[in-house]
Write an enzyme that holds these catalytic residues in place. Structure first.
Site: not given
Length: 791
Positions: A37-38, A40, A150, A209, A268, A371
């Site tokens: 999936d990743l 694709k 891995y 990002k 993240h 913020r």
């Protein structure tokens, strides 16, 4: 020759200046998990973007998709994805068509299942390069596979598929990188046995990002404005938020193992936190300096505790888990799908500033942002309607790194006009014109300077480009990974069975998940009955606080939280009374884990405590340096002393570290402490001694059958513990028993057996030292929680 034909075609279309420039060598990119999936959704598109960007860089490329699937079906699946690759809107259709065609010709599929498969791949790469007369520059292996695979893949690459000497190797790893500190350490150890640190690129796609990636450059380019205000004196709070509208349906097998903290906050949001809190290195372009500053920022974070977080779970999650994982109908999941966490840094720059991290699924909107809200000290006499956004100091002041989605639906950097007009790199960011009627955080968009990327790029395209350029500062090093898990694992352990607030999902959540900061902790703003995970367990309201007798002395018993609250109040009352009588209060505190929650309670809730007139003494100490995390003084300092105002000269650590040695009898540390007590404490009689109790009946550092401290007139002694660190310094029983008051705190199920035993035995300090605690002319009070009392 295939590669030369491809290069000639690209040259003909004007993509390359000349064939002579193709001299930097060849790069082989191997994508493992090429049909997943990743791959694709993002990775093949990112690799195609790399090829488009670097086709004229002087490197030649081949792209090898690999998976466990057999050759023919694997090829079919992979090329179905490649046919759908897209060029950016600003790319000419003709050039796009040529580049896409050439990318497909340079791509091939391999089944990589056995060691022999990797040997064959290595041979094919070498043969191709020999035929084309090209030198190998390096190889990129992208692991788009589950972490359990891995180690085996790493072993095969290391033994059979490394590039030759002189060429580089870059191994790209996708999260999760472990489940907690221990598993992360294990995985890191396995990988470092095959790869060097500089060869590993752990991906956190949030670092790709554009708004997140621009935090450090923004801080650097705007130093002249930010240096005076980027600190605790000017910043009111920081919010780092990722909200999702989707739920975990279809992903519960992963989510049930990880939950929202491991899935989003530990990686993240923590990376964004580091970019905000780290000290700017002299050169923000040097990866080594950036990574070192990040590590120092981790080391400044204050440890998280159970009350640092609020947790929730959307109501449909349990039934989704039952259905997808074939769990029984009565199965109850304790996996949080929402978390709000309060973090503090103890660095000089950020001390006291709250950093709020929040993320969840099935929320009311999809949005991500960082913020920074600044304090507002102004009072404006003019009415609000007449205030000018650029000059009025009464309007909110904030900097927002808008990650994407939400009302803006694009990455952006927003700076309040009454702060400053930021410096932004012209080639990559542009000021937004034609302000819309949107409102962001209660303000019209026109109140901000707003900047968007000139060219919006997918995070994976950014990261794959950074891999190509060896920009290690956009990836997670082993050291930083373990620092992050070291920070988050204690919280994860403490909340593993914590009840979750159920929420309906979407707009129906209303204010259910709103939370607030109270005395260094967080709590939901709305009281909501929580469904018990075990309805048979008695809760605090089922018992009134027991006040009775234990070993012929007063007993206070309650659930631990209520008990600690009562104990802290009793200590404060004793302090006030003693200070009123004699002007000062001498308090001796034990080490160990039990008093930690008491120290935190005293620091966060007892602002009227007479610390100015209080002397703090240690009941016992481990023979380690006072800066060692094993030290009782270190724990006392971390959880109490640094948060209250005790005069420096009123703090009396035990002298275990003298002459660069630890607890050596010739250094006479016990005599020094005894003399200090005699000099400052009237009649060597402490006003209050706080003790704990071990499962073997020890108290302070007086252990069963100890040679010192249980009998005789010595006041401070060296003792031996059965557990490491073995050497200890401790007040003796005779000195403890001179105190005006002694409080003994006993917490947890682990103390139930010794508590029961102690209720039946008499005065036998050589067997159970705690049984020898009996103040000669003072009072002994037991504080025992229900779990220790009732099991």
């Amino acid at each position: 020759k295939m590669l030369m034909r491809v290069l000639c075609t690209v040259l003909f279309m004007g993509a390359l200046p000349s064939l002579a420039e193709v001299s930097q060598g060849h790069i082989s990119v191997i994508l493992l998990g090429a049909t997943g999936d990743l791959a694709k959704k993002y990775l093949w598109q990112g690799l195609f973007q790399l090829y488009m960007d670097q086709v004229s860089s002087g490197h030649s490329f081949t792209f090898h998709g690999a998976a466990l699937t057999a050759l023919e079906p694997g090829q079919r699946l992979m090329f179905d994805v490649l046919k759908n690759l897209a060029c950016p809107p600003d790319e000419s259709p003709d050039r796009c068509a040529v580049l896409k065609d050439q990318f497909l010709k340079l791509s091939q599929y391999h089944q990589l299942k056995t060691a022999e498969n990797y040997t064959v791949l290595n041979r094919e790469i070498q043969t191709l390069l020999r035929q084309e007369g090209l030198k190998e520059a390096g190889r990129i292996f992208y692991f788009s596979v589950p972490p359990f695979a891995y180690t085996e893949i790493a072993r095969h690459i290391n033994s059979s598929c490394r590039p030759p000497p002189g060429a580089w190797l870059r191994v790209v790893l996708e999260k999760p990188f472990g489940h907690d500190l221990e598993s992360a350490q294990q995985l890191a150890a396995e990988l470092t046995s095959f790869f060097k640190e500089e060869e590993m690129y752990r991906v956190d796609h949030y670092l790709g990002k554009q708004a997140v990636a621009h935090i450090l450059p923004f801080r650097h380019q705007n130093r002249q404005f930010l240096d005076p205000i980027w600190n605790r004196h000017h910043v009111e709070r920081v919010e780092i938020v990722l909200k999702e509208t989707v739920d975990a349906k279809g992903r519960t097998s992963f989510y049930e193992q990880y939950g929202v903290i491991r899935d989003v906050l530990q990686n993240h949001l923590t990376e964004a936190l580091m970019f905000l809190t780290m000290e700017l290195p002299a050169n923000v372009s040097r990866a080594e300096e950036v990574l070192q500053s990040k590590l120092q920022a981790f080391q400044s974070l204050r440890g998280l505790e159970k009350n640092s977080a609020v947790l929730g779970q959307y109501q449909a999650y349990a039934s989704q888990v039952q259905e997808e994982l074939q769990k029984a109908r009565d199965y109850i999941s304790t996996t949080p799908t929402f978390a709000g966490v309060l973090i503090h840094s103890d660095s000089l720059r950020w001390e006291g500033v709250p950093f709020l991290l929040a993320s969840g699924k099935a929320l009311d909107e999809r949005v991500g942002y960082v913020r920074v809200l600044f304090k507002n000290r102004a009072y404006c006499t003019q009415s609000e309607t007449l205030r000018d956004a650029e000059h009025s100091q009464c309007k909110p002041k904030q900097i927002i790194f808008y990650i994407g989605h939400g009302a803006l639906n694009t990455p952006a950097v927003l700076v309040s006009r009454n702060l400053f007009k930021p410096v932004m790199p012209e080639g990559s960011w542009r000021e937004a014109v034609g302000q819309s009627n949107l409102r962001i955080f209660g303000q019209p968009l026109s109140d901000y300077y707003v900047y968007n990327p000139v060219k919006e790029r997918d995070a994976y395209s950014v990261l794959i480009s950074n891999i190509y350029h060896a920009r290690k500062d956009f990836f997670i090093t082993t050291e930083n990974l373990l620092a992050s898990w070291g920070f988050w694992t204690p919280l994860l352990d403490s909340i593993s069975q914590q009840p979750l607030r159920l929420y309906p999902g979407g707009v129906e959540n209303q204010h259910l998940l709103d939370f607030e900061m109270v005395s260094g902790e967080v709590a939901f703003t709305l009281a909501e009955p929580v469904e018990l995970l075990n309805s048979n367990r008695l809760m605090p309201n089922d018992y009134k606080m027991i006040q009775a007798k234990f070993r012929q002395n007063p007993l206070v018993s309650a659930w631990s939280e209520e008990l600690i609250s009562q104990l802290a109040s009793d200590i404060e009352k004793t302090a006030h009374k003693t200070v009123a009588e004699s002007g000062q209060f001498h308090l001796a505190l034990s080490g160990g884990s039990s008093p930690v929650v008491l120290f935190q309670r005293l620091a966060r809730h007892h602002y009227a405590f007479p610390w100015k007139h209080t002397h703090i003494w240690l009941v016992d100490e481990r023979c380690v340096p006072l800066t060692d995390t094993e030290s009782n003084f270190f724990s006392l300092h971390s959880h109490l002393l640094q948060n209250v105002r005790v005069p420096y000269f009123n703090v009396h650590p035990m002298p275990v570290h003298l002459n660069q040695r630890l607890c050596v009898e010739e250094d006479r540390g016990t005599e020094l402490y005894a003399k200090e007590i005699m000099a400052l404490v009237a009649n060597a009689r402490f006003d209050l001694v706080l003790l704990g109790m071990g499962t073997d009946g020890h108290t302070a550092s007086l252990f069963p059958h100890s040679e010192n401290g249980l009998e005789g007139d010595q006041t401070v002694v060296l003792t031996e513990s059965p557990v490491k660190p073995h050497q200890r310094m401790s007040l003796s029983l005779s000195l403890i028993n001179k105190a005006r008051q002694v409080f003994v705190l006993v917490l947890g199920k682990g103390k139930h057996n010794i508590t029961t035993l102690l209720s039946r035995v008499g005065h036998q300090p050589r067997k159970w030292p705690i049984s020898g605690v009996s103040p000669s002319s003072g009072q002994l009070v037991w504080y025992v929680d229900y779990e220790a009392m009732l099991g």
